[in-house]
Design a protein around this motif. Structure first.
Motif, PDB file in Angstrom:
ATOM      1  N   GLU A   1      19.194 -30.651  14.368  1.00 40.23           N
ATOM      2  CA  GLU A   1      19.409 -32.130  14.337  1.00 40.23           C
ATOM      3  C   GLU A   1      18.592 -32.823  15.519  1.00 40.23           C
ATOM      4  O   GLU A   1      18.503 -32.330  16.484  1.00 40.23           O
ATOM      5  CB  GLU A   1      20.969 -32.449  14.476  1.00 40.23           C
ATOM      6  CG  GLU A   1      21.749 -32.226  13.557  1.00 40.23           C
ATOM      7  CD  GLU A   1      23.327 -32.620  13.559  1.00 40.23           C
ATOM      8  OE1 GLU A   1      23.449 -33.140  14.678  1.00 40.23           O
ATOM      9  OE2 GLU A   1      23.995 -32.386  12.662  1.00 40.23           O
TER      10      GLU A   1
ATOM     11  N   THR B   1      10.986 -33.568  17.499  1.00 40.63           N
ATOM     12  CA  THR B   1      11.363 -34.772  18.293  1.00 40.63           C
ATOM     13  C   THR B   1      12.698 -35.063  18.221  1.00 40.63           C
ATOM     14  O   THR B   1      13.310 -34.903  16.975  1.00 40.63           O
ATOM     15  CB  THR B   1      10.374 -35.953  18.001  1.00 40.63           C
ATOM     16  OG1 THR B   1      10.897 -36.640  16.959  1.00 40.63           O
ATOM     17  CG2 THR B   1       8.954 -35.564  17.791  1.00 40.63           C
ATOM     18  N   THR B   2      13.176 -35.832  19.009  1.00 40.36           N
ATOM     19  CA  THR B   2      14.717 -36.254  18.966  1.00 40.36           C
ATOM     20  C   THR B   2      14.851 -37.459  18.220  1.00 40.36           C
ATOM     21  O   THR B   2      16.124 -38.093  17.827  1.00 40.36           O
ATOM     22  CB  THR B   2      15.393 -36.345  20.328  1.00 40.36           C
ATOM     23  OG1 THR B   2      14.472 -37.193  20.997  1.00 40.36           O
ATOM     24  CG2 THR B   2      15.546 -35.039  20.955  1.00 40.36           C
TER      25      THR B   2
ATOM     26  N   CYS C   1       6.262 -29.978  19.471  1.00 41.40           N
ATOM     27  CA  CYS C   1       7.839 -29.808  19.189  1.00 41.40           C
ATOM     28  C   CYS C   1       8.323 -30.782  18.251  1.00 41.40           C
ATOM     29  O   CYS C   1       7.562 -31.800  17.795  1.00 41.40           O
ATOM     30  CB  CYS C   1       8.408 -30.061  20.635  1.00 41.40           C
ATOM     31  SG  CYS C   1       8.358 -31.790  21.131  1.00 41.40           S
TER      32      CYS C   1
ATOM     33  N   ALA D   1      18.586 -26.173  18.149  1.00 41.60           N
ATOM     34  CA  ALA D   1      19.154 -27.272  17.434  1.00 41.60           C
ATOM     35  C   ALA D   1      18.841 -27.517  15.901  1.00 41.60           C
ATOM     36  O   ALA D   1      17.392 -27.311  15.569  1.00 41.60           O
ATOM     37  CB  ALA D   1      19.064 -28.491  18.396  1.00 41.60           C
TER      38      ALA D   1
ATOM     39  N   CYS E   1      11.513 -34.003  23.237  1.00 36.13           N
ATOM     40  CA  CYS E   1      11.654 -33.059  22.360  1.00 36.13           C
ATOM     41  C   CYS E   1      12.884 -32.609  22.121  1.00 36.13           C
ATOM     42  O   CYS E   1      13.987 -32.406  22.821  1.00 36.13           O
ATOM     43  CB  CYS E   1      10.750 -31.707  22.903  1.00 36.13           C
ATOM     44  SG  CYS E   1       9.011 -31.910  23.113  1.00 36.13           S
ATOM     45  N   GLN E   2      13.243 -31.980  20.623  1.00 31.45           N
ATOM     46  CA  GLN E   2      14.603 -31.313  20.196  1.00 31.45           C
ATOM     47  C   GLN E   2      14.473 -30.006  20.617  1.00 31.45           C
ATOM     48  O   GLN E   2      13.578 -29.102  20.895  1.00 31.45           O
ATOM     49  CB  GLN E   2      14.376 -31.564  18.894  1.00 31.45           C
ATOM     50  CG  GLN E   2      15.702 -31.060  18.045  1.00 31.45           C
ATOM     51  CD  GLN E   2      15.580 -30.923  16.476  1.00 31.45           C
ATOM     52  OE1 GLN E   2      15.404 -31.954  15.888  1.00 31.45           O
ATOM     53  NE2 GLN E   2      15.677 -29.797  15.908  1.00 31.45           N
ATOM     54  N   HIS E   3      15.664 -29.585  21.128  1.00 33.53           N
ATOM     55  CA  HIS E   3      15.904 -28.237  21.401  1.00 33.53           C
ATOM     56  C   HIS E   3      15.547 -27.214  20.162  1.00 33.53           C
ATOM     57  O   HIS E   3      15.764 -27.684  18.983  1.00 33.53           O
ATOM     58  CB  HIS E   3      17.342 -27.728  21.928  1.00 33.53           C
ATOM     59  CG  HIS E   3      17.467 -28.209  23.279  1.00 33.53           C
ATOM     60  ND1 HIS E   3      17.765 -27.527  24.330  1.00 33.53           N
ATOM     61  CD2 HIS E   3      17.536 -29.548  23.792  1.00 33.53           C
ATOM     62  CE1 HIS E   3      18.175 -28.046  25.626  1.00 33.53           C
ATOM     63  NE2 HIS E   3      17.785 -29.436  25.117  1.00 33.53           N
TER      64      HIS E   3
ATOM     65  N   HIS F   1      16.270 -32.791  13.041  1.00 35.67           N
ATOM     66  CA  HIS F   1      15.452 -32.144  11.891  1.00 35.67           C
ATOM     67  C   HIS F   1      15.676 -30.661  11.818  1.00 35.67           C
ATOM     68  O   HIS F   1      15.683 -29.920  12.869  1.00 35.67           O
ATOM     69  CB  HIS F   1      13.940 -32.194  12.617  1.00 35.67           C
ATOM     70  CG  HIS F   1      13.568 -33.616  12.992  1.00 35.67           C
ATOM     71  ND1 HIS F   1      13.162 -34.667  11.883  1.00 35.67           N
ATOM     72  CD2 HIS F   1      13.404 -34.289  14.116  1.00 35.67           C
ATOM     73  CE1 HIS F   1      12.887 -35.772  12.514  1.00 35.67           C
ATOM     74  NE2 HIS F   1      13.040 -35.496  13.804  1.00 35.67           N
TER      75      HIS F   1
ATOM     76  N   TRP G   1       7.798 -34.374  14.189  1.00 33.74           N
ATOM     77  CA  TRP G   1       7.104 -33.514  15.097  1.00 33.74           C
ATOM     78  C   TRP G   1       6.045 -34.298  15.630  1.00 33.74           C
ATOM     79  O   TRP G   1       5.724 -35.203  15.049  1.00 33.74           O
ATOM     80  CB  TRP G   1       6.743 -32.165  14.461  1.00 33.74           C
ATOM     81  CG  TRP G   1       5.515 -32.197  13.493  1.00 33.74           C
ATOM     82  CD1 TRP G   1       5.695 -32.629  12.217  1.00 33.74           C
ATOM     83  CD2 TRP G   1       4.111 -31.984  14.126  1.00 33.74           C
ATOM     84  NE1 TRP G   1       4.268 -32.602  11.918  1.00 33.74           N
ATOM     85  CE2 TRP G   1       3.512 -32.273  12.851  1.00 33.74           C
ATOM     86  CE3 TRP G   1       3.702 -31.585  15.161  1.00 33.74           C
ATOM     87  CZ2 TRP G   1       1.901 -32.284  12.833  1.00 33.74           C
ATOM     88  CZ3 TRP G   1       2.087 -31.564  15.047  1.00 33.74           C
ATOM     89  CH2 TRP G   1       1.303 -31.882  14.056  1.00 33.74           C
TER      90      TRP G   1
ATOM     91  N   ASN H   1      14.050 -26.986  25.226  1.00 35.54           N
ATOM     92  CA  ASN H   1      13.070 -27.892  24.162  1.00 35.54           C
ATOM     93  C   ASN H   1      11.628 -28.050  24.813  1.00 35.54           C
ATOM     94  O   ASN H   1      11.219 -29.083  24.759  1.00 35.54           O
ATOM     95  CB  ASN H   1      13.892 -29.322  24.197  1.00 35.54           C
ATOM     96  CG  ASN H   1      13.638 -29.954  25.574  1.00 35.54           C
ATOM     97  OD1 ASN H   1      13.763 -29.305  26.559  1.00 35.54           O
ATOM     98  ND2 ASN H   1      13.894 -31.327  25.374  1.00 35.54           N
TER      99      ASN H   1
END
Length: 417
Positions: free
Chosen positions: A131, A165-166, A163, A129, A124-126, A133, A172, A150
């Protein structure tokens, strides 16, 4: 009949565990915490309050408050780490020692666990953040949604926690969080009047403010929709009663009128004491529902487009990214999701909550008089020209730029409305 030593020992241990229920909690005297999700009970002591917390079915109880003078018990969905704490002489706070269960009730809107991986295994992206997204789900815009680290969350009433995503190619995804083995919360009586946004309204009004009869939630005619009672078991989607399952301004419903998809309902307000304790202030709607000139001075509260779509909030980047923000257009009164004309278009407009429709003009009529509207000094609108509806841009770098690609639009989270 004599009791065996083994049976006696078992009964002793059982009574010890039951009698030491407060041992599962960390006690802090003289404090109080603010939380939206709570239930109030009348008890005689802390142990009874702890039992209420263990039996709570409206949410995952993480702590409880007990007042020694009034003998009041408040079960809480949040603890001191998740909320604001302040001094209160008569109160005692008990927080559960054991970690939060990694399971969810209902649609996981109260899930506060630490799963940070999607169902396909993506990290998951924080939330803080932007980036890879960009998004509008930040702690600043959603302070009550516990968007920390995250961890998977459900801040917008989706089917289950999710969430960003990275992975740059996957915007997502849902997270794989099992449902709790206990039954979902029982739908209580709820409120029979309008308090706050009416999300807890469980009355039986089934007609819209214009007189249209509401469509039953478990039917798809005349309007297809995603608010299916079985998928949202804790939203009170019974019969065709007005409800607010998605955090709208007030309860609403789909209508049986094929030409009117949905409308707000008129719900009688609660008494003054309940209004004061509501989580959001009650705003008196403005009466100006027509515009003059190009509508740059329009300050009404319409938030519906000409085709019936709901407007996206100006300070939100979801589902559409843009630069028409209150900070960049301070004179345009970009409040909430009200229709406005910050850039000198032909009439008031808004970005929509439909991921496939970037923006639309609003459902507003021109005022009958011919009064020339006054544009505030130094307003960005004074420098704008007429805009071709097909060239709306979210970049804010000019009026002739092209729309963002449909690839971006197709990666947004789904909209239920």
């Amino acid at each position: 009949m004599r009791i065996s030593k083994a049976a006696f020992l078992f009964l002793f241990l059982l009574s010890s565990v039951k009698g030491d229920i407060l041992g599962d909690y960390i006690r802090t005297d003289g404090v109080w915490i603010l939380t939206r999700n709570k239930q109030s009970y009348k008890t005689t002591n802390e142990k009874e309050c702890a039992e209420k917390c263990e039996e709570e079915r409206n949410f995952n109880c993480r702590a409880f408050l007990f007042t020694r003078e009034k003998l009041q018990c408040l079960t809480l969905a949040e603890n001191a780490k998740m909320s604001v704490m302040f001094a209160s002489r008569d109160a005692v706070l008990y927080e559960k020692r054991r970690p939060t269960a990694e399971c969810m009730q209902c649609n996981g809107e109260d899930y506060h666990g630490e799963v940070s991986q999607t169902e396909s295994g993506l990290q998951c992206q924080h939330w803080d953040a932007q980036e890879p997204h960009m998004h509008g789900f930040t702690q600043k815009h959603y302070p009550e949604k516990d968007l920390k680290m995250n961890y998977c969350r459900n801040p917008d009433g989706e089917l289950r926690p999710w969430c960003f995503t990275t992975s740059p190619t996957k915007r997502w995804e849902y997270c794989k969080i099992p449902r709790c083995t206990t039954h979902p919360p029982v739908s209580g009586p709820g409120s029979q009047c309008l308090s706050g946004k009416g999300e807890d309204y469980r009355g039986r009004i089934a007609i819209t403010e214009s007189g249209n009869v509401c469509q039953r939630w478990n039917t798809q005619l005349p309007h297809k929709h995603g608010w299916i009672p079985d998928r949202y078991p804790c939203k009170g989607l019974e019969e065709n009663y007005c409800r607010n399952p998605d955090g709208e301004k007030r309860p609403w419903c789909y209508t049986i009128n094929s030409s009117v998809r949905w409308e707000y309902c008129t719900i009688p307000p609660c008494d003054g004491r309940e209004q004061e304790s509501a989580d959001v202030p009650i705003q008196v709607p403005l009466t100006e529902e027509c515009y003059r000139g190009k509508g740059q001075s329009y300050r009404g509260t319409t938030s519906i487009t000409a085709s019936g779509k709901k407007c996206q909030a100006w300070n939100s980047m979801f589902p559409h990214r843009h630069e028409k923000t209150p900070d960049k257009f301070p004179d345009a009164d970009l409040r909430d999701n009200y229709c406005r004309n910050p850039d000198g278009d032909n009439s008031p407009w808004c970005f929509t909550t439909d991921p496939n429709t970037l923006w639309e003009y609003c459902n507003l009529k021109k005022c009958d008089d011919h009064t020339q509207e006054l544009i505030p000094n130094d307003s960005p609108a004074t420098m704008a020209q007429d805009i071709d509806p097909t060239t709306r841009t979210t970049s804010g770098q000019g009026l002739g730029q092209e729309l963002e690609t449909t690839e971006f639009l197709s990666t947004q989270l789904p909209s239920n409305r």
